[in-house]
Design an enzyme around this catalytic site. Sequence first.
Site, PDB file in Angstrom:
ATOM      1  N   GLU A 109     -53.011 -54.089   6.764  1.00 27.50           N
ATOM      2  CA  GLU A 109     -51.760 -54.836   7.355  1.00 27.50           C
ATOM      3  C   GLU A 109     -51.249 -53.927   8.412  1.00 27.50           C
ATOM      4  O   GLU A 109     -51.530 -52.862   8.511  1.00 27.50           O
ATOM      5  CB  GLU A 109     -50.971 -55.088   5.992  1.00 27.50           C
ATOM      6  CG  GLU A 109     -49.998 -53.930   5.787  1.00 27.50           C
ATOM      7  CD  GLU A 109     -50.630 -52.574   5.554  1.00 27.50           C
ATOM      8  OE1 GLU A 109     -50.454 -51.585   5.824  1.00 27.50           O
ATOM      9  OE2 GLU A 109     -51.615 -52.647   4.452  1.00 27.50           O
ATOM     10  N   LYS A 124     -53.588 -42.056  13.579  1.00 23.01           N
ATOM     11  CA  LYS A 124     -53.980 -43.117  12.703  1.00 23.01           C
ATOM     12  C   LYS A 124     -55.564 -43.240  12.677  1.00 23.01           C
ATOM     13  O   LYS A 124     -56.030 -43.416  11.535  1.00 23.01           O
ATOM     14  CB  LYS A 124     -53.436 -44.270  13.040  1.00 23.01           C
ATOM     15  CG  LYS A 124     -51.923 -44.539  12.698  1.00 23.01           C
ATOM     16  CD  LYS A 124     -51.367 -45.788  12.623  1.00 23.01           C
ATOM     17  CE  LYS A 124     -49.963 -45.776  11.982  1.00 23.01           C
ATOM     18  NZ  LYS A 124     -48.836 -45.333  13.173  1.00 23.01           N
ATOM     19  N   SER A 151     -47.541 -37.000  17.540  1.00 24.58           N
ATOM     20  CA  SER A 151     -48.498 -38.076  16.773  1.00 24.58           C
ATOM     21  C   SER A 151     -49.252 -38.813  17.833  1.00 24.58           C
ATOM     22  O   SER A 151     -50.053 -39.492  17.384  1.00 24.58           O
ATOM     23  CB  SER A 151     -47.579 -38.602  15.817  1.00 24.58           C
ATOM     24  OG  SER A 151     -46.374 -39.239  16.480  1.00 24.58           O
TER      25      SER A 151
END
Length: 410
Positions: free
Chosen positions: A123, A101, A393
């Site tokens: 968010e 991310k 990931s």
Amino acid sequence: MPMADLYIRTDISELPDARGYFGEFGGRFVPETIMPALDELEGAYAEAIADPEFHHELRHLQRTYTGRPTPITHAQRLSEALGGAQVYLKREDLAHTGAHKINNALGQGLLAKRMGKPRIIAETGAGQHGVGTATAMALLGLECHVYMGSVDIRRQQPNVFRMKLLGAEVIPVESGSRTLKDAINEAMRDWVTNVETTFYLLGSALGPHPYPMMVRDFQSVIGLEAREQIQDMTGQLPDVCVACVGGGSNAIGLFHAFRDDSSTELIGVEAGGRGIESKEHAARFADLDISRPGILHGTRSFVMQDEDGQIMETHSVSAGLDYPSVGPEHAHLRQLERAYYTLATDDEALEAFQALSKLEGIIPALESAHAVAEAIKRAPTMPRDSVLLVNLSGRGDKDLDTVIGILDDL
Ligand SMILES: *Cc1c(COP(=O)(O)O)cnc(C)c1O
């Protein structure tokens, strides 16, 4: 081009089209009041990626802060145990903050800075995107506000604490089911009100145009690196690439670089939860009884909904895959049959979680364990000299509390 020049793939001729569509998916389904903000963002992004200075800055941060390029590891013992394809892992778990991310958060953060927007909103559901954003904003010196449902705040205390430690304000959302989708609604409301000063940093390949394109581009570094690394290591392209699909950002980031390599099969793995029959899952492409094209959070894609179009509750053992819709480009790749989508259940993911830990000394994120579960199913059906690349990931430290509760026989 050498790898150093390839940190964002931005061939301008490709999808989405000028209106933000990937075939019949994508687009921009938002209130009129948000349109100018999206137009401004689209223009600023186009300008940024045409500017070598922007690429230079992003590359510098990727190298000196995130720790890119992340390596590829040959999972030798796992491959041996499976007795088929050689399994390789793209190690996004080794990126700073322990997941992919950060790639997107830094890209959008730099863009916000260029646009002169000092205030960042985001968010978060499980808190991973909130932590990635808060990290990047601490680095870049931008003010960070994260909307989070009050139910999620209670469930995800360590990440709430991390965000606060990193200097972000966590704003509890008390409306609706007090979870991710309510947090998204609140963030949108904030953006409309404060658009002059505020940048909305969206966390996956979702939302209205240009977000699915922009997030893909910022994550495409995963596939660009991996494509070169795997050829250096094995002398060939992967036969199969596998990635888990929540909103779809790590998967599209891997797939993008291989899109034109027709010999490489692309497989996305959704959360099968307690199984398709249970209806407690987030397998948007697998369960066409309750999933069909629709609009959620500004984009047209597959959405899990009841007969009246009410959004369904989803379930997954991994919070990051627990979302009722999926990035529009995945819906398109599926329709083109360029990528295939399958699922792993909670139990299969938990088994893969343990297998990778024991055989390779790598504790994967529960999300990533879904991709590993597919590798465990597939590798034995493939020849021993074939190459199966899994996008790992993220790392599993964040999931230990969840797993401790389930694997109490350990
Ligand atoms: C958030 C997250 C995901 C799911 O998000 P995508 O946008 O589908 O990539 C997958 N893995 C990890 C480790 C995550 O934190």
